[in-house]
Scaffold this motif. Structure first.
Motif, PDB file in Angstrom:
ATOM      1  N   ARG A  88       0.837  -1.208   0.000  1.00  0.00           N
ATOM      2  CA  ARG A  88       0.000   0.000   0.000  1.00  0.00           C
ATOM      3  C   ARG A  88       0.874   1.261   0.000  1.00  0.00           C
ATOM      4  O   ARG A  88       0.659   2.176  -0.785  1.00  0.00           O
ATOM      5  CB  ARG A  88      -0.915   0.004   1.223  1.00  0.00           C
ATOM      6  CG  ARG A  88      -1.916   1.176   1.220  1.00  0.00           C
ATOM      7  CD  ARG A  88      -2.577   1.376   2.575  1.00  0.00           C
ATOM      8  NE  ARG A  88      -1.629   1.770   3.620  1.00  0.00           N
ATOM      9  CZ  ARG A  88      -1.071   2.994   3.729  1.00  0.00           C
ATOM     10  NH1 ARG A  88      -1.345   3.937   2.848  1.00  0.00           N
ATOM     11  NH2 ARG A  88      -0.232   3.263   4.703  1.00  0.00           N
ATOM     12  N   ARG A  89       1.920   1.274   0.857  1.00  0.00           N
ATOM     13  CA  ARG A  89       2.817   2.442   0.904  1.00  0.00           C
ATOM     14  C   ARG A  89       3.559   2.613  -0.417  1.00  0.00           C
ATOM     15  O   ARG A  89       3.728   3.736  -0.897  1.00  0.00           O
ATOM     16  CB  ARG A  89       3.810   2.286   2.062  1.00  0.00           C
ATOM     17  CG  ARG A  89       3.221   2.603   3.407  1.00  0.00           C
ATOM     18  CD  ARG A  89       4.303   2.771   4.497  1.00  0.00           C
ATOM     19  NE  ARG A  89       5.419   1.839   4.360  1.00  0.00           N
ATOM     20  CZ  ARG A  89       5.554   0.719   5.065  1.00  0.00           C
ATOM     21  NH1 ARG A  89       4.647   0.384   5.951  1.00  0.00           N
ATOM     22  NH2 ARG A  89       6.595  -0.065   4.878  1.00  0.00           N
TER      23      ARG A  89
ATOM     24  N   ARG B 273       3.311   5.945  -2.812  1.00  0.00           N
ATOM     25  CA  ARG B 273       4.489   6.743  -3.173  1.00  0.00           C
ATOM     26  C   ARG B 273       4.761   6.724  -4.681  1.00  0.00           C
ATOM     27  O   ARG B 273       5.189   7.714  -5.253  1.00  0.00           O
ATOM     28  CB  ARG B 273       5.722   6.228  -2.439  1.00  0.00           C
ATOM     29  CG  ARG B 273       5.693   6.531  -0.970  1.00  0.00           C
ATOM     30  CD  ARG B 273       6.937   6.023  -0.283  1.00  0.00           C
ATOM     31  NE  ARG B 273       6.832   6.246   1.146  1.00  0.00           N
ATOM     32  CZ  ARG B 273       7.628   5.709   2.040  1.00  0.00           C
ATOM     33  NH1 ARG B 273       8.612   4.918   1.636  1.00  0.00           N
ATOM     34  NH2 ARG B 273       7.480   5.953   3.314  1.00  0.00           N
ATOM     35  N   ALA B 274       4.517   5.574  -5.317  1.00  0.00           N
ATOM     36  CA  ALA B 274       4.808   5.450  -6.741  1.00  0.00           C
ATOM     37  C   ALA B 274       3.651   5.964  -7.600  1.00  0.00           C
ATOM     38  O   ALA B 274       3.793   6.112  -8.818  1.00  0.00           O
ATOM     39  CB  ALA B 274       5.073   3.982  -7.086  1.00  0.00           C
ATOM     40  N   GLY B 275       2.509   6.243  -6.981  1.00  0.00           N
ATOM     41  CA  GLY B 275       1.365   6.727  -7.741  1.00  0.00           C
ATOM     42  C   GLY B 275       0.727   5.663  -8.604  1.00  0.00           C
ATOM     43  O   GLY B 275       0.182   5.947  -9.673  1.00  0.00           O
ATOM     44  N   VAL B 276       0.799   4.436  -8.130  1.00  0.00           N
ATOM     45  CA  VAL B 276       0.253   3.304  -8.891  1.00  0.00           C
ATOM     46  C   VAL B 276      -1.135   2.989  -8.415  1.00  0.00           C
ATOM     47  O   VAL B 276      -1.460   2.960  -7.294  1.00  0.00           O
ATOM     48  CB  VAL B 276       1.159   2.054  -8.741  1.00  0.00           C
ATOM     49  CG1 VAL B 276       0.580   0.870  -9.502  1.00  0.00           C
ATOM     50  CG2 VAL B 276       2.551   2.367  -9.196  1.00  0.00           C
TER      51      VAL B 276
END
Length: 100
Positions: A92-93, A97-100
């Motif tokens: 989830r994190r 952070r990766a915008g996926v």
């Protein structure tokens, strides 16, 4: 005064320089090898160094596993462990952070 005749460049500009000190024996060996191939010492050395650099990079890029590591990898693929809350939170994190 006559102008020096310049050899045409073959589409590449050599703006950098490499230098090295060699023994007399090393120089003679390199000169002989270049002559046997009908090449200049510069061309011979440059080509040889490029080939060695490519091989070193390729060898470094390859993944080498021991037998134990290979067996552990295959076992993990064939028998994956169940997903736990810690892994879910990590995914989830990462997605956040990766915008996926």
């Amino acid at each position: 005064m006559a102008e020096a005749i310049r050899k045409p460049t073959r589409g590449r500009v050599r703006g950098e320089r490499l230098e090295t000190r060699v023994t007399t024996e090393q120089k003679k060996l390199i000169e002989r090898a270049a002559a046997l191939q009908g090449r200049t010492v510069t061309d011979f050395v440059l080509t040889s160094v490029q080939d060695a650099a490519r091989r070193a990079i390729e060898e470094h890029s390859q993944l080498a596993l021991s037998l134990h590591d290979s067996e552990a990898f295959v076992d993990a693929l064939l028998n994956p462990k169940p997903i736990n809350d810690r892994l879910r939170e990590t995914v989830r994190r990462y997605r956040q952070r990766a915008g996926v």
